[in-house]
Design a protein around this motif. Structure first.
Motif, PDB file in Angstrom:
ATOM      1  N   ILE A  61       0.847  -1.191   0.000  1.00 29.47           N
ATOM      2  CA  ILE A  61       0.000   0.000   0.000  1.00 29.47           C
ATOM      3  C   ILE A  61       0.887   1.247   0.000  1.00 29.47           C
ATOM      4  O   ILE A  61       2.058   1.203   0.386  1.00 29.47           O
ATOM      5  N   GLN A  62       0.303   2.358  -0.425  1.00 30.89           N
ATOM      6  CA  GLN A  62       1.017   3.620  -0.536  1.00 30.89           C
ATOM      7  C   GLN A  62       0.427   4.635   0.450  1.00 30.89           C
ATOM      8  O   GLN A  62      -0.770   4.613   0.736  1.00 30.89           O
ATOM      9  N   PRO A  63       1.265   5.543   0.982  1.00 31.75           N
ATOM     10  CA  PRO A  63       0.753   6.516   1.965  1.00 31.75           C
ATOM     11  C   PRO A  63      -0.165   7.547   1.328  1.00 31.75           C
ATOM     12  O   PRO A  63      -0.021   7.886   0.144  1.00 31.75           O
ATOM     13  N   TYR A  64      -1.105   8.036   2.106  1.00 31.47           N
ATOM     14  CA  TYR A  64      -1.954   9.148   1.655  1.00 31.47           C
ATOM     15  C   TYR A  64      -1.188  10.458   1.752  1.00 31.47           C
ATOM     16  O   TYR A  64      -1.350  11.346   0.922  1.00 31.47           O
ATOM     17  N   TYR A 111      -5.811   7.227   8.875  1.00 28.95           N
ATOM     18  CA  TYR A 111      -6.531   8.340   8.250  1.00 28.95           C
ATOM     19  C   TYR A 111      -7.631   8.864   9.170  1.00 28.95           C
ATOM     20  O   TYR A 111      -7.799  10.085   9.306  1.00 28.95           O
ATOM     21  N   ALA A 158      -1.726   7.032   6.672  1.00 27.17           N
ATOM     22  CA  ALA A 158      -2.161   5.882   5.883  1.00 27.17           C
ATOM     23  C   ALA A 158      -3.364   6.257   5.013  1.00 27.17           C
ATOM     24  O   ALA A 158      -4.097   7.204   5.329  1.00 27.17           O
ATOM     25  N   PRO A 159      -3.614   5.541   3.917  1.00 22.94           N
ATOM     26  CA  PRO A 159      -4.771   5.854   3.059  1.00 22.94           C
ATOM     27  C   PRO A 159      -6.085   5.617   3.793  1.00 22.94           C
ATOM     28  O   PRO A 159      -6.172   4.821   4.726  1.00 22.94           O
ATOM     29  N   ALA A 160      -7.120   6.309   3.351  1.00 24.93           N
ATOM     30  CA  ALA A 160      -8.407   6.293   4.050  1.00 24.93           C
ATOM     31  C   ALA A 160      -9.022   4.907   4.086  1.00 24.93           C
ATOM     32  O   ALA A 160      -9.663   4.517   5.063  1.00 24.93           O
ATOM     33  N   GLN A 161      -8.865   4.130   3.011  1.00 25.14           N
ATOM     34  CA  GLN A 161      -9.519   2.836   2.947  1.00 25.14           C
ATOM     35  C   GLN A 161      -8.800   1.758   3.760  1.00 25.14           C
ATOM     36  O   GLN A 161      -9.345   0.672   3.954  1.00 25.14           O
TER      37      GLN A 161
END
Length: 886
Positions: free
Chosen positions: A202-205, A228, A259-262
């Motif tokens: 995963i990639q950071p927000y 998030y 971290a990304p929202a999802q």
């Protein structure tokens, strides 16, 4: 039709579909021209105008029949036919709004219940973790169904030696004190290996993630990645938070990303507030101790072409290596690779069983609703018998009439499905925002998605076809002449009709639901007033962790002593104690230890005599908890670090390690590190982690001899809990303003233990009420139909002197017999089904006389409610008026 011909006629078909009025006018004009031409031909042969018209009509056939034949060839015929059926069905429902409203609301409740339960199934078991390539993400489950909980050195060996995973990441959930410059507060985090985000792909927000290259041993990589949701709620979406320094357990950490929202973590039920590297919080001893099992879960993506079975074999070979190389720290490892997200059999098994049971009951509700509507539809078809007879006599096909009935059924089912989906979606959104445990970051993603809507629509269609098919036999086997003569499709005889079978099935399903709900309610009431082995009433718990406030190990005992002394000065408090984690408090700090007999010299895992729960307590604990002492003594102030190691054990421990209670007092046992411990007391068995647990071994150590920075104050008092909680919080703030504390009653802490029982009870109660409503409407429909069709017979009986009892028996006898038969069958099935509840609801038993009596009484009341109005109508018949009308 040849393909070229089909393409040739396609413009004509589309014109018929979109310019219908013009095409119909042209068709009428064309047919009129043909008719006129035929008439002129007949007149040319010498017939008069009237004779020519009659002959042309005979030879030409009915104009409308010819139009239907022409329309049947065109593509738009079936569409307009369906539209016509829908309009007619809507008019029929408008004529009888009561029937339509009852039918739609009945289906809405049933489909809504199924949508809610399926959403839970979808969220917990079908929907994968929200990470890239979730289908290849697996976790490690060890023997006896407990996933994870291994040591950090073992994890490193599994990560580096396996050839089945692209990478293995480890994480542990824990609670810490977070100080952002304002009031210190508690927060939940994931302690993760440095490769955690890289393994998950995963990639950071915002900002960046930490990596394995950032780790430099214990206390290195003091970085934080915010979740998030926590960034949104506590930092108000401020992008400038990256680079800011905060304190975690009084140690400085730098926020490096969001971290990304999802992404809500890799355990479906709990979402962390933020992520930190494992090495940043744990000391050198913890990271290097191979026997200490504290890693919560190990996860990773399987390599392409590797099956879970192959990966399990690979990891088991590593387990054999670890057992041979480190025999004192590792026993036999039976590793299996299972789907990530629900911690293996520990959570997935119970959740799967519970949701499957709810799906079964919700399905029964839907079947009962279909049976109810099927019975009503059959009665409605009988009431419309004259209409059916006239349409058949005029040349309408039986299939055409059945299509109309199915159209009406689908209109009702789709309307009910729409209302049910809307109500279910509103309920699911509320449930998603609901957090039954405020101190835990509960994450239950119940928001409906496309899968839920598709299933609801399919259920609506299936329901419409199911209950719409009930009157098919009536229509296919009817004689129009007999129908017009008798005026009814229904025949009341001694044979059991399909409609009556449906009613009996519906009543049986209702009885199953009522039985299950009463068993659950009765079990919950017993659980709330059962003997736990201690008395939680009038006790307040103040959960603290001195490590969050930066206390060193040497300073912990002195501070805990000051806390106890400060609480004792509060007016109204009778006694105060300290424990690392009280029984049934769900504080997450209970652990087990390997125990050996005193005669054992080879302290390897295969020689373990017992694995009891470990409680670390102050001397006053047994008095505050009112835990019965069976033999020996409790602890005193002299049981400190300078004194020999002592313990109080429970009955199960005594039997497992020493063979009998009488042989345990004064005897010694060994811990995993070889320390000898003397048994100085024996207490009664109790419930420690769950109400439904089997009796398990437990041992109690003086907290001074086994220090724990995380502890819970137990305060017994007869004062008001709210006022007392404020006083406790004030005293703790006076002692250290930077010490976060969570205060609740011990009885309130039991809510988490009782949550499963309460959830099952509420769910079954709602389903039971729905079943009862369906049963009432079904009995009412059957009884009302029976009375309506036998009014003349009942009038004759009353005219000939029949008594009220005989009239009621003639009018409602079959409905009452069906109620009795269905209730008896449902009660037996409910007793069998309720055995499953014993694993969820403590002390739930279907053999309770009160439950059996309650089910019989409830079904009797349902029968009275359903048959009351038809019975009153039957008794109010005036024979003279009725026979005069006939």
């Amino acid at each position: 039709m040849p393909l070229h011909r089909w393409f040739y006629t396609l413009p004509l078909r589309l014109r018929s579909l979109f310019r219908r009025r013009e095409v119909e006018r042209e068709l009428s004009e064309e047919l009129q021209d043909h008719f006129e031409q035929k008439t002129r031909e007949c007149m040319a042969s010498g017939l008069t105008r009237d004779e020519a018209v009659r002959k042309a009509t005979r030879e030409f056939g009915g104009v409308e029949q010819v139009k239907e034949q022409v329309r049947a060839i065109r593509m738009d015929n079936w569409i307009h036919s369906v539209v016509s059926d829908c309009r007619y069905g809507a008019r029929q429902l408008r004529k009888n709004p009561g029937f339509g409203a009852v039918a739609i609301l009945t289906l809405a409740a049933a489909i809504g219940a199924n949508a809610v339960v399926f959403s839970a199934l979808n969220a917990c078991l079908l929907r994968p973790l929200n990470v890239p390539q979730p289908e290849s993400l697996y976790g490690l489950q060890f023997s006896e169904g407990s996933r994870g909980y291994q040591s950090y050195p073992n994890y490193l060996d599994q990560r580096d030696r396996n050839g089945s995973f692209d990478g293995l990441a480890a994480y542990n959930m824990s609670q810490v004190g977070l100080d952002t410059g304002e009031n210190p507060s508690r927060a939940w985090l994931y302690e993760v290996s440095g490769n955690y985000f890289d393994v998950l792909r995963i990639q950071p927000y915002l900002g960046r993630f930490f990596h394995s290259s950032d780790e430099r041993g214990a206390s290195s990589a003091p970085y934080i990645v915010l979740g998030y949701g926590y960034w949104h709620s506590h930092f108000h979406d401020d992008p400038g938070v990256v680079g800011r320094t905060v304190e975690v357990n009084k140690r400085p950490f730098t926020i490096i990303g969001v971290a990304p929202a999802q992404f809500q973590g890799t355990f479906l039920l709990l979402s962390p507030d933020f992520f930190v590297p494992i090495v940043s919080l744990e000391d050198e001893g913890t990271l290097n101790t191979r026997g200490g099992r504290w890693i919560f879960e190990t996860i990773g993506h399987l390599k392409a072409g590797v099956t879970p079975a192959q990966a399990s074999a690979d990891l088991n070979s590593i387990g054999e290596y670890l057992q041979k190389t480190y025999p004192k720290d590792n026993g036999k490892m039976d590793v299996t690779v299972v789907r990530a997200g629900l911690y293996g059999d520990t959570f997935e098994g119970p959740i799967r069983g519970f949701v499957a049971a709810l799906m079964l009951l919700a399905g029964l509700i839907l079947l009962a609703a279909c049976a109810n509507l099927g019975s009503l539809f059959a009665a409605r078809a009988a009431d419309r018998s004259r209409e059916v007879a006239v349409r058949l006599a005029l040349g309408s096909s039986r299939l055409r009439i059945l299509r109309q009935l199915f159209t009406e059924a689908l209109l009702i089912s789709l309307a009910g499905g729409a209302v049910g989906i809307l109500g279910g979606a509103m309920l699911l959104r509320r449930l998603s925002a609901w957090n039954p445990f405020p101190q835990f970051p509960t994450n239950v993603p119940l928001n409906p998605d496309a899968n839920v809507y598709v299933v609801a629509v399919l259920l609506a269609f299936a329901s419409g076809i199911l209950f719409g098919a009930v009157p098919v036999r009536q229509v296919l086997h009817t004689d129009p002449y007999e129908l017009i003569k008798s005026g009814s499709l229904g025949k009341l005889g001694r044979r059991i009709t399909f409609r009556e079978v449906l009613l009996a099935v519906q009543i049986a399903i209702c009885a199953v639901l009522v039985t299950s709900s009463m068993v659950a309610v009765r079990g919950l009431l017993r659980a709330m007033h059962s003997n736990f082995g201690f008395e939680p009433g009038n006790v307040i718990l103040a959960d603290t962790d001195l490590d969050m406030a930066g206390y060193s190990d040497d300073a912990v005992p002195a501070m805990q002593k000051r806390m106890i002394e400060s609480m004792q000065t509060i007016p109204g408090i009778t006694s105060v104690a300290l424990a690392n984690c009280p029984p049934l408090a769900s504080c997450g700090r209970l652990s087990r230890a390997s125990v050996f007999t005193d005669a054992t010299s080879d302290l390897r895992p295969s020689n373990v005599a017992a694995s009891p729960l470990v409680f670390k307590i102050s001397p006053e604990f047994f008095a505050v908890a009112e835990m019965p002492l069976l033999a020996g003594r409790t602890f005193t102030g002299h049981d400190d670090m300078k004194a020999p190691r002592v313990a109080v054990i429970n009955e199960v421990f005594a039997r497992e390690v020493f063979g009998a209670l009488t042989d345990a007092l004064g005897r010694y046992f060994k811990m995993g590190n070889g320390t000898r411990v003397q048994v100085v007391g024996i207490v009664k068995d109790g419930k420690y982690t769950a109400l439904t647990e089997d009796s398990q071994s437990a041992m109690f150590f003086p907290i001074v001899q086994s220090p724990s920075s995380a502890s819970c104050l137990l305060v017994r008092s007869d004062s008001d809990p709210q006022q007392l909680a404020g006083a406790i919080r004030s005293r703790l703030r006076d002692l250290d303003a930077g010490l976060p504390a969570f205060i609740q009653t011990w009885s309130g802490a039991l809510d988490r233990v009782l949550f499963g029982s309460r959830l099952a009870t509420v769910a079954l109660g709602v389903l039971g009420v729905l079943g009862a409503i369906l049963s009432i409407t079904g009995i009412f429909g059957m009884a009302a139909y029976s009375v309506s069709k036998r009014l003349r017979e009942l009038g004759i009986r009353m005219a000939l002197g029949a008594q009220r009892k005989e009239v009621l028996e003639a009018a409602l006898g079959r409905a009452i017999k069906l109620l009795a038969f269905g209730s008896a069958a449902g009660l037996l099935l409910g007793i069998l089904a309720s055995r499953v509840l014993a694993s969820i609801v403590y002390q739930a038993t279907p053999r309770d006389p009160l439950v059996l009596a309650g089910v019989v009484l409830a079904m009797g009341l349902l029968g009275l409610l359903g048959a009351g109005i038809p019975a009153q109508r039957a008794l109010s018949i005036d024979p003279s008026i009725l026979l005069r009308e006939e």
